[in-house]
Design an enzyme around this catalytic site. Structure first.
Site, PDB file in Angstrom:
ATOM      1  N   HIS A   2       1.083  -1.343   0.383  1.00 48.83           N
ATOM      2  CA  HIS A   2      -0.397   0.045   0.096  1.00 48.83           C
ATOM      3  C   HIS A   2       1.125   1.360   0.376  1.00 48.83           C
ATOM      4  O   HIS A   2       0.229   2.308   0.119  1.00 48.83           O
ATOM      5  CB  HIS A   2      -1.098   0.033   0.684  1.00 48.83           C
ATOM      6  CG  HIS A   2      -0.427   0.115   2.362  1.00 48.83           C
ATOM      7  ND1 HIS A   2      -0.079  -0.964   3.422  1.00 48.83           N
ATOM      8  CD2 HIS A   2      -0.092   1.154   3.106  1.00 48.83           C
ATOM      9  CE1 HIS A   2       0.262  -0.418   4.198  1.00 48.83           C
ATOM     10  NE2 HIS A   2       0.747   1.115   4.336  1.00 48.83           N
ATOM     11  N   ASP A   6       0.011  -7.554   1.514  1.00 47.78           N
ATOM     12  CA  ASP A   6       0.011  -6.032   1.315  1.00 47.78           C
ATOM     13  C   ASP A   6       1.629  -6.310   1.503  1.00 47.78           C
ATOM     14  O   ASP A   6       2.709  -5.635   2.219  1.00 47.78           O
ATOM     15  CB  ASP A   6       0.568  -5.965   3.108  1.00 47.78           C
ATOM     16  CG  ASP A   6      -0.610  -4.830   2.651  1.00 47.78           C
ATOM     17  OD1 ASP A   6       0.416  -3.510   1.922  1.00 47.78           O
ATOM     18  OD2 ASP A   6      -0.253  -3.392   3.708  1.00 47.78           O
ATOM     19  N   SER A  52       4.859   2.186   7.757  1.00 43.15           N
ATOM     20  CA  SER A  52       4.515   1.072   7.043  1.00 43.15           C
ATOM     21  C   SER A  52       5.856   0.427   6.323  1.00 43.15           C
ATOM     22  O   SER A  52       6.551   0.958   5.652  1.00 43.15           O
ATOM     23  CB  SER A  52       3.371   2.338   6.250  1.00 43.15           C
ATOM     24  OG  SER A  52       2.437   1.935   6.249  1.00 43.15           O
TER      25      SER A  52
END
Length: 297
Positions: free
Chosen positions: A141, A171, A247
């Site tokens: 993402h 992911d 992230s």
């Protein structure tokens, strides 16, 4: 080199928000047990807690600006990052003699930091870490929809990168830098992580590269929705502070070995970090990365 935005360079309280970022929504009323007696209040509180709890991926789409560049210095020219890589990247590290986990988190941070990079994908960004001389693991993402991608090392040098491939279901994404031998790969943990084990979350929260936060493994096999498949997946839960921009960065043990890929946090009504973060277990991330590299070149 342009000047840093106002607010950098001196301590700020928890309510301070960089001018480049949107503020977290402020709570309307203090959190407490609702009226109506202890039993009824406790029951309503539990319902409110469950209703307000949300798992948020730390990406551009979740208010993170995927790391939101707090310091917007002009990057220096691309150059090789210093230091030779370990001999066996993308291979589990051998357990130390005796199997004991050292408590030297200072040493763990020193081991991990050279292999952690800021990932810049267009105007968004996040974190990543090197797994061999040219490849970087990050979250899918973080780079979704990006037309230009680069990585920035701990010395501030930027390297052009391309997206080798993405696995939105897990992911995980893999990037490849333009020049071989420019990265400092991190070791991937071979032994299973344990509840209570000390860990560090390393990355670029709010664009602040080289940030290290400490905590423990709070739980294993926590079922959360990660990626865009909507399916629940098992994740490592940690109380190490994870924020927008983390992230794709590594969760490392006290030996500096990667045990997970920081991916999401649980929040209450958009309140930000509440000490519940989630990381993709490194064995699953490694399988996805190897498949991407094998199929994508």
């Amino acid at each position: 080199m342009t000047a840093a935005p106002p607010g950098l360079g001196r301590p700020r309280g928890p309510g301070f928000v960089s001018p480049a970022l949107d503020a977290w929504p402020a709570p309307v009323t203090p959190v407490g047990v609702p009226d109506g007696g202890p039993a009824a209040g406790a029951a309503r509180w539990r319902r409110m807690l469950l209703a307000g709890l949300a798992v948020v991926a730390l990406s551009a789409a979740s208010g993170a600006l995927a790391g939101g560049y707090v310091a917007a210095d002009e990057p220096p020219p691309a150059a090789e990052l210093a230091g030779p890589p370990p001999a066996t990247p993308l291979s589990p590290a051998p357990a130390p003699s005796g199997g004991a986990v050292p408590n030297d988190l200072i040493g763990a941070a020193a081991t991990a930091l050279p292999g952690v990079l800021s990932v810049r994908a267009g105007r968004a960004g996040g974190s990543g870490f090197a797994v061999d001389e040219r490849h970087v693991i990050t979250n899918s993402h973080v780079v979704a929809g990006a037309t230009t991608v680069s990585v920035v090392g701990q010395d501030g040098r930027r390297l052009a990168a391309e997206v080798v491939g993405r696995d939105p279901g897990s992911d995980i994404a893999v990037l490849r830098v333009s020049s071989a031998g420019t990265l400092r790969p991190l070791r991937l943990a071979a032994a299973d992580v344990r509840v209570g084990e000390p860990v560090l979350a390393v990355g670029s929260p709010l664009g602040l590269s080289g940030t290290v936060t400490a905590g423990i493994v709070s739980a294993l096999d926590r079922q959360v929705r990660l990626g865009n498949s909507g399916a629940r997946q098992s994740a490592i839960q940690t109380d190490a502070s994870i924020n927008p921009g983390n992230s794709g960065g590594p969760l490392v043990n006290a030996r500096g070995e990667v045990v997970g890929v920081n991916t999401a946090i649980a929040t209450l009504d958009g309140s930000g970090n509440i000490g519940i973060g989630f990381a993709i277990p490194i064995d699953r991330a490694q399988r996805a990365a190897e498949r991407i590299i094998r199929n994508g070149g």
